[in-house]
Scaffold this active site. Structure first.
Site, mmCIF file in Angstrom:
data_model
loop_
_atom_site.group_PDB
_atom_site.id
_atom_site.type_symbol
_atom_site.label_atom_id
_atom_site.label_comp_id
_atom_site.label_asym_id
_atom_site.label_seq_id
_atom_site.Cartn_x
_atom_site.Cartn_y
_atom_site.Cartn_z
ATOM 1 N N CYS A 1 -61.565 4.965 -60.536
ATOM 2 C CA CYS A 1 -60.231 5.451 -60.906
ATOM 3 C C CYS A 1 -60.326 6.199 -62.221
ATOM 4 O O CYS A 1 -60.847 5.675 -63.210
ATOM 5 C CB CYS A 1 -59.259 4.281 -61.020
ATOM 6 S SG CYS A 1 -57.593 4.782 -61.543
ATOM 7 N N ASP B 1 -66.027 19.020 -58.873
ATOM 8 C CA ASP B 1 -66.494 18.205 -57.753
ATOM 9 C C ASP B 1 -66.685 19.120 -56.552
ATOM 10 O O ASP B 1 -65.760 19.836 -56.147
ATOM 11 C CB ASP B 1 -65.480 17.110 -57.424
ATOM 12 C CG ASP B 1 -65.912 16.271 -56.226
ATOM 13 O OD1 ASP B 1 -66.910 15.551 -56.353
ATOM 14 O OD2 ASP B 1 -65.255 16.357 -55.173
ATOM 15 N N CYS C 1 -55.692 3.808 -56.467
ATOM 16 C CA CYS C 1 -56.437 2.753 -57.149
ATOM 17 C C CYS C 1 -55.906 1.384 -56.721
ATOM 18 O O CYS C 1 -54.695 1.117 -56.788
ATOM 19 C CB CYS C 1 -56.339 2.918 -58.661
ATOM 20 S SG CYS C 1 -57.253 1.670 -59.584
ATOM 21 N N GLU D 1 -71.974 17.314 -60.833
ATOM 22 C CA GLU D 1 -72.758 16.165 -60.393
ATOM 23 C C GLU D 1 -74.214 16.561 -60.157
ATOM 24 O O GLU D 1 -74.498 17.685 -59.766
ATOM 25 C CB GLU D 1 -72.177 15.589 -59.099
ATOM 26 C CG GLU D 1 -70.829 14.946 -59.240
ATOM 27 C CD GLU D 1 -70.288 14.485 -57.906
ATOM 28 O OE1 GLU D 1 -70.176 13.264 -57.699
ATOM 29 O OE2 GLU D 1 -69.997 15.355 -57.079
ATOM 30 N N ASP E 1 -60.599 14.346 -54.461
ATOM 31 C CA ASP E 1 -61.548 15.275 -55.074
ATOM 32 C C ASP E 1 -61.200 15.538 -56.531
ATOM 33 O O ASP E 1 -62.095 15.634 -57.385
ATOM 34 C CB ASP E 1 -61.572 16.588 -54.289
ATOM 35 C CG ASP E 1 -62.136 16.406 -52.889
ATOM 36 O OD1 ASP E 1 -62.925 15.462 -52.700
ATOM 37 O OD2 ASP E 1 -61.783 17.196 -51.992
ATOM 38 N N CYS F 1 -54.741 -0.390 -60.477
ATOM 39 C CA CYS F 1 -53.556 0.035 -61.235
ATOM 40 C C CYS F 1 -52.560 0.824 -60.393
ATOM 41 O O CYS F 1 -51.466 1.140 -60.876
ATOM 42 C CB CYS F 1 -53.971 0.864 -62.451
ATOM 43 S SG CYS F 1 -54.706 2.459 -62.045
ATOM 44 N N CYS G 1 -57.915 4.115 -64.997
ATOM 45 C CA CYS G 1 -58.302 2.832 -65.586
ATOM 46 C C CYS G 1 -59.800 2.599 -65.606
ATOM 47 O O CYS G 1 -60.282 1.681 -66.284
ATOM 48 C CB CYS G 1 -57.615 1.682 -64.840
ATOM 49 S SG CYS G 1 -58.155 1.483 -63.118
#
Length: 456
Positions: A383, A232, A402, A316, A412, A405, A386
C-alpha cells in the site's frame, strides 16, 4: 579454412571513447544489451561521451542491394568460421584472440578471393565483435549466424572518410566504401561528426545507422530539480506514472494481427526455398517492421516526456529475459499452462519494456535526469499510503484496496508510487535493498516491506 576473429566493440576509436567515459545515469547491476544489434542502440547507452545515433532509411539501387547482400554474407561466413576456429582451440585447451585471427584473415584472402568482395575493415569489425562476444559470454555460448534468422548487417568504422550531403529537404546521400553514393531519407540532420556507420536490413528495407559525436554535454542540474516520478510498466497499460498519468499504445492493429496469422498459415503450406515463400516472408517482415517502428516511437516519445519533466525517474529492475522464458518444459517434465504463458510473453514483449528503459537512459543524458532502478519485489502488493504488504490487497488487475487501511487506488498507479518512494530512498541513502531503508522514517510507523499484522 580461414579463421575469423572479432573486434572489441564498435571500432578502435569508438572503443577508446567508451572505455574512458563515465556513467552519467546509474544503472546498478545492469548488463548492457548484448552486442550484435544495430549501432543505433548506442544512443541509448548512458555514456559521458555524448555519442548519439542517427538512423535513416536507405534507397539502394538494384546493384547496390546485391552488393549489400554480398557484404553481409561474407561477414556472416567470417563470423561462423572464426567461431568454429575458437571452439576448436577451446577443445584443445587453447585460445586464439582477435589479432591472430585478423592476421590469418588477411592471408586467407590470397586463397579465398571471395573474401575480397566485402571491404576489409567490415570483416575486421566482424572479428572484433566476435572477440568481444566470446570474452563476455564465453565461446560456447556465442551462437553461429544462420542465413535464415540472422539480420544482415555490416559496419564501416572509418567515419572520417565518409561524406554526408543533403540533396534537398527530404533526401541526403552518403558515400560508402565499395557502395559509392547511397541516397537515404534524411528525416533529420546528422548534427555532428560521424564516427562510424552500420548498414542493416530491417524487414524489406535497408537502413543506415550513424554514430555521431554531437558535441553536447549533460547538464549539471535538471531544469526542475525537485521533480520526480515513478514508472510502473504493465501489460494492459504500458506505462503508469506515480502522478496518475497512464500512457499506452497498440503496436499492431487488429487487421495486421489477423493478416499476419493468415500469412503464417500460408507460409506453413509453402515449399522451402520457393519464390512464393520468399514473398510471404517479405510481407510478414514488413508487418513486423511497422510494429517495431510504432513501439520504438512510443518508447522514445514517452521517455522524452518523462525525462524533460522530471529530474528523477524511478523504474523497476525487471528481469525481462527470465519473465518471458517459455514454460514448455522438457519431455520428462512437461510444462503447464504453456499457451497462456506464451500469450503473456507476447504481451510483455509487445509493450517494449526493455526499449523504454534504454530510451530513458538515452534521453536522460540531455536533460540531466537521474534514472534509478529499484527492486521489483512487493511493489504491486504494498500500500502506497500505509506501507503494509498484503497479497489480498490486490483485488484485480486494475484495482488495489488496502486490507489494512482501506486505501483504494488504481493498482498500477499504486505500484508506481511505491517505486517512486523506493527511488527516493535510494537517492537519499544509497540503499538498494528490497525493503525501505531503516535510515528513513516510514509511513504510519510501519516499516516499508512489512506484512500486514494478523488479527488477535
Amino acid at each position: 579454412m580461414i579463421a575469423p576473429g572479432l573486434p572489441r566493440g564498435f571500432g578502435p576509436r569508438v572503443h577508446r571513447v567508451l572505455s574512458q567515459g563515465t556513467l552519467t545515469v546509474p544503472y546498478p547491476d545492469q548488463r548492457r544489451e548484448q552486442i550484435g544489434r544495430s549501432d543505433v542502440e548506442l544512443q541509448q547507452r548512458c555514456i559521458d561521451g555524448m555519442l548519439t545515433g542517427r538512423r535513416y532509411r536507405l534507397e539502394l539501387t538494384a546493384e547496390q542491394q546485391v552488393c549489400a547482400e554480398r557484404f553481409a554474407a561474407v561477414c556472416r561466413a567470417v563470423w561462423n568460421t572464426g567461431l568454429e576456429q575458437r571452439r576448436d582451440y577451446r577443445r584443445r585447451d587453447g585460445w586464439i584472440d582477435y589479432h591472430r585471427q585478423a592476421g590469418e584473415l588477411a592471408s586467407a584472402k590470397v586463397d579465398h578471393t571471395w573474401l575480397k568482395a566485402a571491404p576489409g575493415h567490415c570483416l575486421q569489425q566482424t572479428l572484433m565483435d566476435l572477440d568481444k562476444a566470446c570474452r563476455e559470454h564465453g565461446t560456447w555460448k556465442v551462437r553461429f549466424r544462420s542465413a535464415r534468422r540472422w539480420v544482415p548487417s555490416f559496419r564501416f568504422p572509418e567515419g572520417g572518410k565518409m561524406v554526408v550531403e543533403r540533396l534537398n529537404k527530404r533526401w541526403g546521400r552518403v558515400k560508402l566504401p565499395k557502395l559509392g553514393w547511397v541516397r537515404f531519407r534524411m528525416s533529420r540532420a546528422v548534427g555532428g561528426k560521424v564516427r562510424n556507420a552500420t548498414v542493416s536490413r530491417d524487414g524489406g528495407r535497408w537502413m543506415v545507422s550513424f554514430i555521431v559525436e554531437d558535441g553536447l554535454v549533460t547538464p549539471q542540474q535538471h531544469s526542475a530539480p525537485d521533480s520526480a516520478v515513478g514508472v510502473d510498466r504493465g501489460v494492459k497499460v504500458a506505462v503508469a506514472c506515480s502522478d496518475g498519468v497512464m500512457v499506452d499504445r497498440v503496436s499492431a492493429t487488429a487487421g495486421e494481427t489477423k493478416r499476419y496469422r493468415r500469412l503464417q498459415q500460408q507460409l506453413a503450406r509453402q515449399k522451402k526455398g520457393s519464390a512464393n515463400r520468399s514473398k510471404t516472408l517479405s510481407r510478414m517482415r514488413s508487418i513486423r517492421a511497422r510494429e517495431r517502428d510504432r513501439r520504438t516511437d512510443f518508447c522514445e516519445q514517452t521517455a522524452h516526456r518523462l525525462t524533460t519533466a522530471n529530474s528523477l525517474v524511478a523504474v523497476e529492475n525487471l528481469k525481462i529475459t527470465n519473465m518471458t522464458r517459455s514454460a514448455r518444459g522438457t519431455a520428462v517434465v512437461p510444462g503447464v499452462n504453456v499457451r497462456q504463458k506464451a500469450g503473456l510473453n507476447r504481451a510483455i514483449l509487445a509493450k517494449g519494456w526493455r526499449r523504454l528503459q534504454l530510451a530513458l537512459a538515452g534521453q536522460a543524458r540531455y536533460t540531466g535526469t537521474r534514472i534509478v532502478v529499484v527492486p521489483a519485489a512487493f511493489t504491486s502488493q504494498m500500500c502506497s499510503a500505509c506501507g503494509v504488504v498484503d497479497p489480498e490487497s490486490r483485488k484485480s488487475q486494475a484495482l488495489f484496496r488496502c486490507a489494512h487501511c482501506g486505501h483504494t487506488l488504481n493498482a498500477d498507479v499504486n505500484a508506481a508510487r511505491n517505486i517512486l518512494a523506493a527511488g527516493r530512498a535510494v537517492t537519499a541513502c544509497g540503499d538498494l535493498s528490497a525493503s525501505r531503508s531503516m535510515k528513513q522514517e516510514s509511513k504510519a510507523d510501519i516499516p516499508r516491506g512489512t506484512t500486514a499484522p494478523t488479527a488477535a
